[in-house]
Write an enzyme that holds these catalytic residues in place. Structure first.
Site, PDB file in Angstrom:
ATOM      1  N   HIS A   1       5.356   6.067  11.534  1.00  0.00           N
ATOM      2  CA  HIS A   1       4.843   5.939  10.165  1.00  0.00           C
ATOM      3  C   HIS A   1       3.900   7.118   9.915  1.00  0.00           C
ATOM      4  O   HIS A   1       2.684   6.957   9.847  1.00  0.00           O
ATOM      5  CB  HIS A   1       4.106   4.602  10.037  1.00  0.00           C
ATOM      6  CG  HIS A   1       3.804   4.163   8.639  1.00  0.00           C
ATOM      7  ND1 HIS A   1       3.861   5.014   7.547  1.00  0.00           N
ATOM      8  CD2 HIS A   1       3.427   2.953   8.158  1.00  0.00           C
ATOM      9  CE1 HIS A   1       3.535   4.342   6.462  1.00  0.00           C
ATOM     10  NE2 HIS A   1       3.276   3.091   6.802  1.00  0.00           N
TER      11      HIS A   1
ATOM     12  N   LYS B   1      25.829  -3.901  -1.069  1.00  0.00           N
ATOM     13  CA  LYS B   1      27.278  -3.761  -1.230  1.00  0.00           C
ATOM     14  C   LYS B   1      27.878  -2.993  -0.060  1.00  0.00           C
ATOM     15  O   LYS B   1      29.073  -2.708  -0.046  1.00  0.00           O
ATOM     16  CB  LYS B   1      27.586  -3.009  -2.526  1.00  0.00           C
ATOM     17  CG  LYS B   1      27.079  -3.681  -3.770  1.00  0.00           C
ATOM     18  CD  LYS B   1      27.467  -2.843  -4.991  1.00  0.00           C
ATOM     19  CE  LYS B   1      26.821  -3.379  -6.253  1.00  0.00           C
ATOM     20  NZ  LYS B   1      26.948  -2.422  -7.353  1.00  0.00           N
TER      21      LYS B   1
ATOM     22  N   ARG C   1       0.798  -1.232   0.000  1.00  0.00           N
ATOM     23  CA  ARG C   1       0.000   0.000   0.000  1.00  0.00           C
ATOM     24  C   ARG C   1       0.824   1.271   0.000  1.00  0.00           C
ATOM     25  O   ARG C   1       0.582   2.189  -0.759  1.00  0.00           O
ATOM     26  CB  ARG C   1      -0.883   0.082   1.252  1.00  0.00           C
ATOM     27  CG  ARG C   1      -2.276  -0.345   1.079  1.00  0.00           C
ATOM     28  CD  ARG C   1      -2.726  -0.953   2.384  1.00  0.00           C
ATOM     29  NE  ARG C   1      -1.815  -2.022   2.729  1.00  0.00           N
ATOM     30  CZ  ARG C   1      -1.939  -3.257   2.270  1.00  0.00           C
ATOM     31  NH1 ARG C   1      -2.955  -3.590   1.542  1.00  0.00           N
ATOM     32  NH2 ARG C   1      -1.050  -4.180   2.576  1.00  0.00           N
ATOM     33  N   THR C   2       1.785   1.334   0.912  1.00  0.00           N
ATOM     34  CA  THR C   2       2.477   2.608   1.082  1.00  0.00           C
ATOM     35  C   THR C   2       3.240   2.958  -0.198  1.00  0.00           C
ATOM     36  O   THR C   2       3.111   4.062  -0.721  1.00  0.00           O
ATOM     37  CB  THR C   2       3.415   2.552   2.304  1.00  0.00           C
ATOM     38  OG1 THR C   2       2.634   2.190   3.436  1.00  0.00           O
ATOM     39  CG2 THR C   2       4.069   3.896   2.561  1.00  0.00           C
TER      40      THR C   2
ATOM     41  N   ARG D   1      11.367   3.841   3.203  1.00  0.00           N
ATOM     42  CA  ARG D   1      10.999   2.876   4.260  1.00  0.00           C
ATOM     43  C   ARG D   1      12.244   2.082   4.600  1.00  0.00           C
ATOM     44  O   ARG D   1      12.982   1.646   3.702  1.00  0.00           O
ATOM     45  CB  ARG D   1       9.893   1.949   3.764  1.00  0.00           C
ATOM     46  CG  ARG D   1       9.689   0.773   4.708  1.00  0.00           C
ATOM     47  CD  ARG D   1       8.437   0.016   4.415  1.00  0.00           C
ATOM     48  NE  ARG D   1       7.257   0.807   4.752  1.00  0.00           N
ATOM     49  CZ  ARG D   1       6.029   0.304   4.794  1.00  0.00           C
ATOM     50  NH1 ARG D   1       5.817  -0.962   4.517  1.00  0.00           N
ATOM     51  NH2 ARG D   1       4.998   1.065   5.098  1.00  0.00           N
TER      52      ARG D   1
HETATM   53  C1  NCD Z   1       1.715  -0.862   8.128  1.00  0.00           C
HETATM   54  C2  NCD Z   1       3.218  -0.705   8.265  1.00  0.00           C
HETATM   55  O1  NCD Z   1       3.953  -0.928   7.300  1.00  0.00           O
HETATM   56  O2  NCD Z   1       3.628  -0.351   9.355  1.00  0.00           O
HETATM   57  N1  NCD Z   1       1.292  -1.021   6.809  1.00  0.00           N
HETATM   58  C3  NCD Z   1       1.101   0.072   6.031  1.00  0.00           C
HETATM   59  O3  NCD Z   1       1.979   0.882   5.836  1.00  0.00           O
HETATM   60  N2  NCD Z   1      -0.118   0.262   5.524  1.00  0.00           N
HETATM   61  C4  NCD Z   1       1.142  -1.863   9.054  1.00  0.00           C
HETATM   62  C5  NCD Z   1       1.665  -3.258   9.030  1.00  0.00           C
HETATM   63  O4  NCD Z   1       2.578  -3.599   8.268  1.00  0.00           O
HETATM   64  O5  NCD Z   1       1.138  -4.047   9.813  1.00  0.00           O
END
Ligand code: NCD
Length: 308
Positions: free
Chosen positions: A130, A81, A52-53, A102
């Site tokens: 997040h 590397k 999703r993100t 991320r």
């Molecule tokens: C979440 C995350 O990555 O922290 N997912 C997301 O970004 N929608 C929640 C999860 O992974 O459980």
């Protein structure tokens, strides 16, 4: 100075409200924004899995008329590397206008922002924060409930490692009359840096319980979370805790308010039974859609692009 988004507290309540207003306007008038980021590039640097993100960031940039480059797997980047986050950032700053990162290590996006000449967005750092999921959650709550004040929200599941929970609690602690109910097994309770530094410091009313069904009737918002398998040191411990809570349609019908909204950052594993999906209280897929619009608003804001 370049503005990044590392913690949700980097934004004031007013700045957040403006972003949510902008997201509402994008939803109502998408065509107005279709060339807003013409010629701009977003780099998505994902050192940890995501659906999703990453895809909502990419869809957001495409819908603004911009371009996307990046990687979705640390294994295909020079990190394998031995390249540092600082060096990767300096290099990517030459190729893109904005970064969404991320990383499994807490603090990596902050380090990146300290070496970047372009805005860096924290798209999730380890079990820490997040902030763009929080913008997504706030937009969904405001669209569904009409306000970010005066409600009771239950956070259920892995409150220890669930970074979306930490950031959303930080954000809600600045709103009026928000009661927080923390529902988790003993082993997965909210970390004290959130409990002490956010809830207690700001005098937020909260309770802790292990019993979801007992508190369900009080809730206006229920925020379910997945037990974060990848953060456990012991597989056995994960297996013991993973099914601590399973929300079913029967439990909702028996115990919940008619106008409850059920949120989940997704992905779901077992914690919400699929028979809940057709209940009008289930809002998690709509929530995922809100994520794209609020990221469009954020990208424009950090790039200094104004469309009125
Ligand atoms: C979440 C995350 O990555 O922290 N997912 C997301 O970004 N929608 C929640 C999860 O992974 O459980």
């Amino acid at each position: 100075m370049v503005k990044s988004l590392i913690s949700i507290l980097d934004l004031s309540v007013e700045e957040i409200e403006k972003l949510l207003d902008k997201a509402d306007d994008i939803i109502a008038n998408p065509a107005k924004y279709s060339e807003a980021c013409h010629g701009k590039k977003l780099a998505t640097l994902f050192f940890e899995p995501s659906t999703r993100t990453r895809l909502s960031f990419e869809a957001a940039m495409y819908e603004l008329g911009g371009h996307v480059l990046g990687f979705s797997d640390a294994g295909s980047s020079s990190a394998t590397k031995g390249e540092s986050v600082a060096d990767t950032t300096k290099m990517v700053s030459c190729y893109a206008d904005i970064i969404a990162m991320r990383h499994p290590k807490e603090g990596a996006p902050l380090v990146s922002s300290m070496h970047s000449s372009i805005p860096v967005i924290n798209a999730g750092d380890g079990g820490h924060n997040h902030p763009t999921q929080t913008l997504t959650d706030l937009l969904t709550i405001r669209r569904k409930k009409g306000s970010l004040d005066n409600f009771t929200i239950g956070f259920c599941g892995d409150l220890k490692f669930g970074r979306t929970v930490h950031s959303l609690i930080q954000a809600l602690s600045r709103h009026k009359n928000v009661r927080i109910v923390l529902i988790s097994p003993e082993e997965l309770k909210l970390p004290s840096y959130v409990k002490k530094d956010v809830l207690q410091k700001q005098n937020i009313e909260y309770i802790q319980t292990t019993d979801l069904e007992a508190v369900l009737p009080e809730l206006d918002v229920l925020y379910m979370t997945r037990v974060q398998k990848e953060r456990f040191l012991s597989e056995e411990e994960y297996i013991r805790l993973r099914d601590s809570y399973i929300l079913t349609r029967a439990k909702l019908v028996r115990n919940a308010k008619e106008d409850l909204i059920v949120l989940h950052p997704l992905p779901r594993v077992n914690e919400i039974s699929t028979d809940v999906d057709d209940d009008p209280r289930a809002c998690y897929f709509e929530q995922a859609l809100c994520g794209k619009y609020v990221r469009m608003a954020l990208i424009m804001e950090l790039l200094g692009i104004r469309i009125d």
